[in-house]
Design a protein around this motif. Structure first.
Motif, PDB file in Angstrom:
ATOM      1  N   SER A 129       0.813  -1.210   0.000  1.00 56.21           N
ATOM      2  CA  SER A 129       0.000   0.000   0.000  1.00 56.21           C
ATOM      3  C   SER A 129       0.850   1.265   0.000  1.00 56.21           C
ATOM      4  O   SER A 129       0.316   2.365   0.011  1.00 56.21           O
ATOM      5  CB  SER A 129      -0.924   0.003   1.230  1.00 56.21           C
ATOM      6  N   ASN A 130       2.179   1.084  -0.023  1.00 59.92           N
ATOM      7  CA  ASN A 130       3.113   2.216  -0.038  1.00 59.92           C
ATOM      8  C   ASN A 130       2.935   3.118   1.168  1.00 59.92           C
ATOM      9  O   ASN A 130       3.104   4.328   1.084  1.00 59.92           O
ATOM     10  CB  ASN A 130       2.966   3.031  -1.331  1.00 59.92           C
ATOM     11  N   ARG A 131       2.599   2.518   2.310  1.00 54.02           N
ATOM     12  CA  ARG A 131       2.450   3.275   3.547  1.00 54.02           C
ATOM     13  C   ARG A 131       3.454   2.763   4.570  1.00 54.02           C
ATOM     14  O   ARG A 131       3.802   1.583   4.588  1.00 54.02           O
ATOM     15  CB  ARG A 131       1.034   3.163   4.119  1.00 54.02           C
ATOM     16  N   VAL A 132       3.910   3.669   5.423  1.00 54.22           N
ATOM     17  CA  VAL A 132       4.815   3.320   6.509  1.00 54.22           C
ATOM     18  C   VAL A 132       3.990   3.096   7.766  1.00 54.22           C
ATOM     19  O   VAL A 132       3.240   3.980   8.188  1.00 54.22           O
ATOM     20  CB  VAL A 132       5.851   4.439   6.755  1.00 54.22           C
ATOM     21  N   ARG A 188       0.876   8.865   3.635  1.00 54.90           N
ATOM     22  CA  ARG A 188       2.104   8.067   3.670  1.00 54.90           C
ATOM     23  C   ARG A 188       2.226   7.237   4.947  1.00 54.90           C
ATOM     24  O   ARG A 188       2.772   6.141   4.938  1.00 54.90           O
ATOM     25  CB  ARG A 188       3.317   8.996   3.536  1.00 54.90           C
ATOM     26  N   PHE A 189       1.709   7.755   6.070  1.00 59.77           N
ATOM     27  CA  PHE A 189       1.910   7.100   7.355  1.00 59.77           C
ATOM     28  C   PHE A 189       0.619   6.500   7.896  1.00 59.77           C
ATOM     29  O   PHE A 189      -0.431   7.136   7.868  1.00 59.77           O
ATOM     30  CB  PHE A 189       2.477   8.091   8.376  1.00 59.77           C
ATOM     31  N   ALA A 220       5.883  -5.969  13.280  1.00 60.80           N
ATOM     32  CA  ALA A 220       4.488  -5.603  13.063  1.00 60.80           C
ATOM     33  C   ALA A 220       4.324  -4.130  12.697  1.00 60.80           C
ATOM     34  O   ALA A 220       3.251  -3.716  12.257  1.00 60.80           O
ATOM     35  CB  ALA A 220       3.661  -5.920  14.307  1.00 60.80           C
ATOM     36  N   ILE A 221       5.354  -3.329  12.939  1.00 60.89           N
ATOM     37  CA  ILE A 221       5.392  -1.946  12.475  1.00 60.89           C
ATOM     38  C   ILE A 221       6.733  -1.736  11.781  1.00 60.89           C
ATOM     39  O   ILE A 221       7.682  -2.505  11.975  1.00 60.89           O
ATOM     40  CB  ILE A 221       5.216  -0.927  13.628  1.00 60.89           C
ATOM     41  N   ASP A 222       6.808  -0.698  10.960  1.00 59.31           N
ATOM     42  CA  ASP A 222       8.039  -0.410  10.228  1.00 59.31           C
ATOM     43  C   ASP A 222       8.978   0.486  11.024  1.00 59.31           C
ATOM     44  O   ASP A 222      10.201   0.302  10.983  1.00 59.31           O
ATOM     45  CB  ASP A 222       7.707   0.260   8.892  1.00 59.31           C
TER      46      ASP A 222
END
Length: 277
Positions: free
Chosen positions: A7-10, A32-33, A51-53
């Motif tokens: 999804s191109n999200r951080v 983005r986030f 589980a998170i970037d």
């Protein structure tokens, strides 16, 4: 491939406490986030699990993440939750003079502050207390132990004055008195490649905007709280006067000294080296 990459999200994991809100000011509207809020200890666990970037992790957890060249977390430069002197929201509450404390109940939501207590007990207070992990309930903690560690909103807002036998020892104040340096409680960290230079810029811009709006942030944060106006005033003053959001040269010096002290007493295996995006 992870969902966040598709999804191109951080996936950004931050702390739910008031003091973290300036760092994510406006990011909830960013395409983005993807922002989630948790306890500090949970932010660290989520990052370790993948589980998170990127997570706003307790600073001690940087040394407990993946090790090895090319694998250890990288830190977003210039951004942190820090204090130089009294922090107001990280404190020991003690029923005895600190030299006579033999047991401390530690807030289970904390990681860095627990390590800081251990360092200060060894280097400043000269005591070797037993440690018990407890939920953040001051009266319950002090029924079990001589002293209690509270962090975040619980420490900021607790009315310890209602008990005439309890002294509050501000750990940020003690650290700076001992070292002459700021203390760094948390910072953004993630695996190499998790952020682009544009992402780093966006996080800095969020911080820059957030520190300009302490009254708005405190007003929104405590909007539905009991005694909202009183808490909003405390919160805005705290954001303005106690918390710093910089990770500059003096903050890095304080962080590196904390790591060295923590390694010397065995809280972490080694002091490590700081790696930045």
């Amino acid at each position: 491939m992870t969902l966040s990459k598709l999804s191109n999200r951080v996936r950004l994991g931050t702390v739910g406490y008031l003091n973290a809100r300036p760092l994510v000011f406006g990011l909830d509207r960013s395409p983005r986030f993807e922002v989630r809020f948790d306890l500090p200890s949970r932010c660290a666990a989520l990052l370790h699990e993948g589980a998170i970037d990127v997570g706003l992790i307790p600073s001690i957890e940087y040394l407990r993440g993946p090790a090895g060249d090319g694998h250890r977390y990288h830190i977003v430069p210039g951004l942190a939750i820090a204090s130089r002197g009294p922090v107001a929201s990280v404190a020991l509450y003690t029923k005895r003079p600190i030299a006579d404390v033999r047991s401390i109940a530690m807030d289970t939501s904390s990681r860095t502050s627990v390590a800081l207590v251990r360092v200060l007990c060894a280097r400043r207070f000269g005591i070797q207390p037993s440690i018990e992990a407890r939920g953040p309930d001051l009266n319950g903690m002090l029924e079990r132990c001589d002293a209690a560690l509270l962090i975040g909103d619980n420490a900021l807002l607790v009315d310890h004055g209602a008990r005439g036998d309890v002294e509050k020892i501000d750990l940020g104040e003690v650290w700076t008195a001992m070292t002459g340096l700021p203390f760094v409680y948390a910072f953004w960290a993630g695996r190499p490649g998790a952020l682009t230079s544009d992402d780093v810029r966006a996080l800095r811009e969020a911080r820059d905007a957030g520190v300009q709006h302490p009254d708005e942030i405190a007003r929104d944060y405590f909007r539905d709280a009991p005694d909202a106006l009183h808490r909003q005033a405390i919160g805005a003053r705290y954001l303005r006067d106690n918390i710093s959001y910089d990770l500059g040269e003096t903050e890095r010096a304080g962080l590196e000294l904390f790591y060295r002290y923590a390694a010397e007493i065995g809280v972490v295996p080694d002091a490590g080296a700081l790696r930045l995006y």
